[in-house]
Design a protein around this motif. Structure first.
Motif, PDB file in Angstrom:
ATOM      1  N   THR A  33       0.805  -1.225   0.000  1.00  0.00           N
ATOM      2  CA  THR A  33       0.000   0.000   0.000  1.00  0.00           C
ATOM      3  C   THR A  33       0.836   1.272   0.000  1.00  0.00           C
ATOM      4  O   THR A  33       0.741   2.101  -0.911  1.00  0.00           O
ATOM      5  N   LYS A  80       1.787   4.178  -2.967  1.00  0.00           N
ATOM      6  CA  LYS A  80       1.439   5.591  -2.802  1.00  0.00           C
ATOM      7  C   LYS A  80       2.662   6.471  -3.076  1.00  0.00           C
ATOM      8  O   LYS A  80       2.551   7.529  -3.695  1.00  0.00           O
ATOM      9  N   GLU A  83      -3.799  -1.796  -4.032  1.00  0.00           N
ATOM     10  CA  GLU A  83      -3.613  -0.607  -3.228  1.00  0.00           C
ATOM     11  C   GLU A  83      -2.831   0.439  -3.991  1.00  0.00           C
ATOM     12  O   GLU A  83      -2.115   0.166  -4.917  1.00  0.00           O
ATOM     13  N   GLY A  84      -2.958   1.694  -3.510  1.00  0.00           N
ATOM     14  CA  GLY A  84      -2.150   2.770  -4.021  1.00  0.00           C
ATOM     15  C   GLY A  84      -2.572   3.284  -5.370  1.00  0.00           C
ATOM     16  O   GLY A  84      -1.841   4.024  -5.997  1.00  0.00           O
TER      17      GLY A  84
END
Length: 507
Positions: A117, A121, A226-227
């Protein structure tokens, strides 16, 4: 905030801009590849410029440090690093199964357990910064001074530069070294390196294995995992997995590891695999029992930053920085590169130590022309950043290394890449050239305080030459480096207090 502006420039709404500001508060563990032998130099630069402590990897040529994600622009401005990646997770003592199938199955299962995650990001924030930079470059192209084809750093180049770019396109899918039995995992730059810069030919007995960039075909209607941010229907991310493996106790090859690990990444995120035109490059670095999974933050090596016109043995800018830093330049120092080639060392010096005066020279008129063109590119870049820029403290001249047109004792530092005797010159000629060079360098350097930093792969010849001029030069430090797969050395020499003999009548 700057991060929010970057998100806005990238075409995102206020909510996404706010999210970008939040991303900047993340902490990121950054991995950096650096010139082998200059890991400590890179760690010192990170501490000075970012205030972060670095850990030098057992896998030579890599360091790791933690910084806030908002410091990514400063990270990209480091002078000693080649490539950057954000670490997903590191395993210092990974236990591989002896059976190939079991070992590969463990790597597949590892994908689902990794903390993707925050690194994703950080990767997205890094992308938003690149988009903003690209937008500025495209805007600058509107001016009349930008009619020529631009290089990677936004400079104009001629036919020679265009050929280099063509080489880079061809080399994007080339292989990296899979070293065995503790050998360095450097690119064997007798094949073109990953970034298309051709360097010294590989002549050692290192056996390069395949750099694996595993692909798997998959389709998905939206971003998964994610991200990933966006509004409405988002495009499918394309990816590749690159594996670099070193060590002789693995039951699998780097190609097999990347293939199976990449298949698990594709299944986990529903990304689409693409070997050449990818958005995300996942890195799987295996060094004996050390395993590091990361996501690349640089598309091409940062060592190409100053050079637009390449020669047969162009020195990496990151290695040039390490050599210059080794001699500890002081304000008002006069620094000379008597065999400058394409000018990598003096250009790096003028960019990082503008309070010194740098002189570049070579006996080859073509090399002098390339250096002059690269200096012109640096001046144009400085002018685009600062309209009041007046130039650089740097001159280039054609001369004879054994009869330099410089006054005795007038130079503080000599920094140069000496001929290896492979692509330039010959090892036979080096037996006469090296002693003559060291004598002339000793003549122009200030007795008692002068320094010289010299790079060569012809270590036997250099040692013999140095023994002949021991009354002028004292060896203070040796840094062992890998240059294009060749085991070379950087020597720091200190000038003795003994006056040099100058027999030339015109002085």
């Amino acid at each position: 905030m700057a991060e929010a502006e970057a998100a806005g420039d990238a075409g995102l709404g206020p909510a996404a801009a706010q999210e970008g500001a939040e991303l900047a508060e993340l902490a990121a563990v950054i991995g950096a590849t650096v010139p082998t032998g200059f890991e400590q130099t890179a760690a010192e630069e990170v501490r000075e410029k970012l205030g972060s402590a670095s850990r030098i990897s057992k896998d030579r040529g890599k360091i790791y440090f933690e910084v806030p994600a908002r410091s990514l622009p400063q990270v990209h401005r480091l002078r000693s690093v080649d490539n950057l990646f954000v670490v997903v997770q590191e395993f210092k003592d990974y236990q591989f199964k002896e059976n190939k199938e079991d070992a590969l199955k463990d790597l597949e299962d590892l994908v689902k357990k990794l903390p993707w995650t925050d690194p994703l990001k950080v990767w997205e924030l890094n992308n938003s910064l690149k988009k903003k930079k690209t937008k500025r470059k495209k805007h600058n192209l509107q001016g009349p001074a930008s009619r020529g084809k631009l290089s990677d750093g936004g400079e104009e180049g001629g036919a020679e530069q265009n050929n280099t770019n063509d080489q880079e396109d061809c080399a994007q899918t080339t292989v990296a070294v899979e070293a065995t039995g503790g050998q360095d995992t450097e690119h064997p730059q007798g094949v073109t390196s990953r970034n298309g810069v051709e360097e010294e030919e590989e002549e050692d007995n290192e056996q390069p294995d395949v750099r694996a960039e595993a692909q798997a075909s998959a389709e998905s209607g939206s971003k998964a995992g994610e991200g990933q941010t966006g509004q409405g229907e988002a495009k499918v991310l394309r990816f590749r997995v690159t594996c670099n493996r070193a060590g002789d106790k693995h039951s699998f090859t780097s190609n097999e590891a990347a293939r199976d690990f990449g298949g698990a990444v594709q299944e986990h995120f529903q990304w689409k695999a693409d070997m050449t035109n990818f958005d995300v490059e996942v890195l799987l670095n295996i060094h004996s029992s050390e395993v590091v999974v990361g996501i690349a933050l640089t598309e091409e090596s940062l060592h190409r930053r100053n050079i637009t016109h390449f020669g047969p043995t162009t020195l990496r800018s990151t290695l040039a920085y390490g050599m210059l830093r080794l001699c500890d330049p002081q304000p008002t120092d006069i620094i000379v590169d008597p065999m400058c080639g394409t000018g990598a060392i003096p250009i790096e010096g003028a960019a990082e130590w503008p309070c010194c005066y740098h002189i570049a020279g070579d006996n080859n008129p073509q090399a002098v022309k390339r250096a002059a063109n690269n200096i012109s590119s640096l001046l144009r870049k400085n002018e685009s950043k600062d309209s009041a820029a007046l130039g650089a403290p740097l001159d280039v001249i054609q001369w004879d290394i054994c009869r330099l047109p410089l006054r005795t004792g007038s130079v503080d530092v000599v920094v140069t890449d000496m001929p290896f005797g492979k692509r330039i010159g010959s090892k036979k000629k080096n037996w006469d050239l090296y002693p003559a060079c060291l004598m002339e360098m000793g003549r122009i350097c200030t007795p008692g305080t002068g320094r010289a930093v010299l790079l060569t792969q012809d270590k036997k010849c250099f040692a013999k030459a140095l023994s002949r001029v021991g009354h002028i030069w004292r060896r203070a430090q040796t840094v062992w480096v890998n240059v294009g797969g060749l085991h070379a050395a950087v020597y720091l020499l200190r000038r003795t207090a003994e006056p040099a003999q100058d027999t030339r009548p015109f002085w």
